[in-house]
Design an enzyme around this catalytic site. Structure first.
Site, short mmCIF file in Angstrom:
data_model
loop_
_atom_site.label_atom_id
_atom_site.label_comp_id
_atom_site.label_asym_id
_atom_site.label_seq_id
_atom_site.Cartn_x
_atom_site.Cartn_y
_atom_site.Cartn_z
N LYS A 102 0.85 -1.20 0.00
CA LYS A 102 0.00 0.00 0.00
C LYS A 102 0.89 1.25 0.00
O LYS A 102 1.90 1.29 0.71
CB LYS A 102 -0.89 -0.03 1.24
CG LYS A 102 -1.93 1.08 1.31
CD LYS A 102 -2.83 0.88 2.54
CE LYS A 102 -3.91 1.93 2.64
NZ LYS A 102 -4.79 1.74 3.81
N SER B 182 -9.74 -0.54 7.05
CA SER B 182 -9.20 -0.45 5.69
C SER B 182 -8.49 -1.69 5.15
O SER B 182 -8.17 -1.72 3.97
CB SER B 182 -8.26 0.73 5.59
OG SER B 182 -9.03 1.88 5.41
N SER C 112 -9.67 1.81 2.83
CA SER C 112 -8.81 2.52 1.92
C SER C 112 -7.78 1.65 1.20
O SER C 112 -7.22 2.10 0.19
CB SER C 112 -8.08 3.62 2.69
OG SER C 112 -7.24 3.06 3.67
#
Ligand code: GLN
Length: 483
Positions: free
Chosen positions: A80, A179, A155
């Site tokens: 990420k 997330s 996210s």
């Protein structure tokens, strides 16, 4: 070997037994990315050259007998893009950090590299990890590989979509309020949010430091277990990292769950939960019973305070954490300004997107002297009450089973104009962050639009083994049934 279906453990085993080389694996993965990326847009940066170069280095080491105990040696991993990678852009999907190259690696990156993994690319997310859809990224939206008209969740939507869509075998995400778990549920992959303090946050760009935690997203429970072993454990560079953690072994998670007590909090099955998700969870209960678990109803009355307390505390911490982006130290700087105060104002006005600005305003408001007690302090109290209630629940049960989200993935473009509704979608995940507990999301069904549904298992602090063991037994039983 189909790189889009294989598990990380299978791939590493094949590499270590010389069925294929690391470079072949990396090239096969890059090839799939090239084909699929125009459709899904999971990545912000694809590290093609670095990954190929590193593949050769790792191959050499494997041939010299290194990594013989490393279960994931040779495996390409997607990261990420809020996790720092030395010399490689780490953007947080923001304009503010769109050109930012960290001078150091996050601790999780150092550990993955020491275990012989290859960093493949940096995945898309909501700007500064604030969001539930991956639609607020400065670099454009990611699509759900199960149905490209729908969001992948957020996210960590880029990481989850990459694993689901054949663009990565395994990935790291971060979870501040859901997330890792929610996009895993929306995309149909496994996502683990470890106990707060289990994994070092050194090099994770902070959103809300008391809630943030890095964790794995994979195709199988075993893959998540294997990568947790690599990234978990004490780190002197993160003072909130726990000292005596033991991450579970693959052998440990294969044990039976006969007699495990699993609680179903009635409050998580009330109004707001979609029928399809409810039915899917009821089926999970049957499978877990078949595995030998005892299911009982429990009460978690204070869960309704989860979303308001979370959004107050997360925004408050974000407003403090993101104050460092002032156009002076690093990141984007506005080109036109008259004086220092205008430099700050212009830089922050142009450098942040709408959702981030909204949260910084909420955060500054709840921390301002006139409102501190009414909001921030009250939210802290609510957090303590939640903690206490979970603690009491865990005197009666070993694990808690809930849905991950009230619905399956929403359509692209439908969520952002109603932020309150979007925030309420986090009801089942945020209590876990507020209480610091570990939790997993495991795929269990699909809805009428072919969109995946996941269930959540929450455990006591550092009970990752019980969670992974139960998730593994579920996964195995379902797979057996499918054969
Ligand atoms: N959806 C939540 C939020 O927008 C969770 C985000 C996260 O876990 N990073 O804050």
């Amino acid at each position: 070997m189909d790189i889009t279906k294989v598990s990380a453990l299978q791939l590493s085993k094949a590499i270590r037994s010389k069925e294929l080389t690391v470079k072949e694996a990396v090239l096969a993965q890059l090839n799939e990315i090239r084909k699929r990326e125009p459709l899904y847009h999971c990545y912000i940066s694809i590290l093609e050259e670095q990954a190929i170069k590193r593949a050769d280095e790792v191959q050499k080491k494997i041939e010299q007998g290194e990594y013989s105990n490393s279960l994931l040696a040779g495996v390409p991993v997607a990261i990420k893009d809020n996790i720092c990678t030395k010399g490689i852009k780490t953007t947080c999907a923001s304009h503010m950090l769109s050109e930012f190259c960290p001078l150091y690696d996050a601790e999780v990156i150092t550990r993955l590299e020491a275990a012989g993994c290859i960093i493949l690319g940096k995945t898309n997310l909501d700007e500064f990890a604030m969001g539930s859809t991956t639609e607020t990224s400065y670099f454009g939206v990611t699509k759900n590989p199960n149905h490209i008209n729908y969001v992948p969740g957020g996210s960590s939507g880029g990481s989850a979509a990459a694993v689901a869509g054949g663009e990565a075998i395994i990935a790291l995400g971060s979870d501040t309020g859901g997330s890792i778990r929610q996009p895993s549920s929306f995309c149909g992959v496994v996502g683990l949010k470890p106990t707060y303090g289990m994994v070092s946050r050194y090099g994770l760009i902070a959103y809300a430091s008391s809630l943030d935690q890095i964790g794995p997203i994979g195709r199988t429970v075993e893959d998540c277990t294997a990568i947790l072993q690599i990234i978990a454990g004490k780190d002197e560079k993160d003072s909130t990292c726990a000292v005596n953690t033991v991450s579970p072994s693959l052998k440990a998670i294969r044990q039976s769950i006969q007699g495990k007590r699993i609680g179903l909090p009635v409050e998580y099955f009330e109004e707001g939960l979609s029928k399809e998700v409810r039915i899917a969870i009821l089926k999970v209960i049957e499978v877990l019973k078949e595995c030998g678990a005892n299911i009982e109803e429990i009460k978690l009355n204070t869960s309704i305070y989860g979303v308001p307390a979370y959004y107050i505390l997360a925004c408050a911490e974000a407003s403090s954490n993101l104050s460092r982006y002032d156009g002076v130290k690093y990141g984007f700087r506005a080109s036109k300004y008259e004086d220092l105060s205008e430099l700050y104002k212009e830089t922050r006005s142009l450098g942040f997107g709408t959702e981030v600005k909204r949260r910084l305003l909420i955060g500054s408001f709840v921390l301002s002297s006139g409102y501190y007690d009414a909001y921030y302090n009250k939210a802290l109290k609510a957090k303590n009450i939640l903690r206490e209630e979970f603690h009491l629940a865990f005197e009666k049960v070993d694990l808690i089973l809930t849905p991950v989200a009230p619905t399956t993935a929403p359509k692209l473009g439908e969520s952002l104009f109603d932020p309150l509704k979007m925030y309420l979608g986090d009801s089942y995940t945020v209590p876990v962050n507020l209480t610091g507990l570990p939790a997993i999301s495991v795929p269990c069904a699909k809805d009428k639009n072919n969109l995946p549904i996941g269930f959540q298992l929450i455990g006591k602090p550092f009970a990752e083994q019980e969670i992974l063991q139960t998730a593994y037994q579920y996964e195995r039983t379902v797979q057996k049934g499918e054969k």
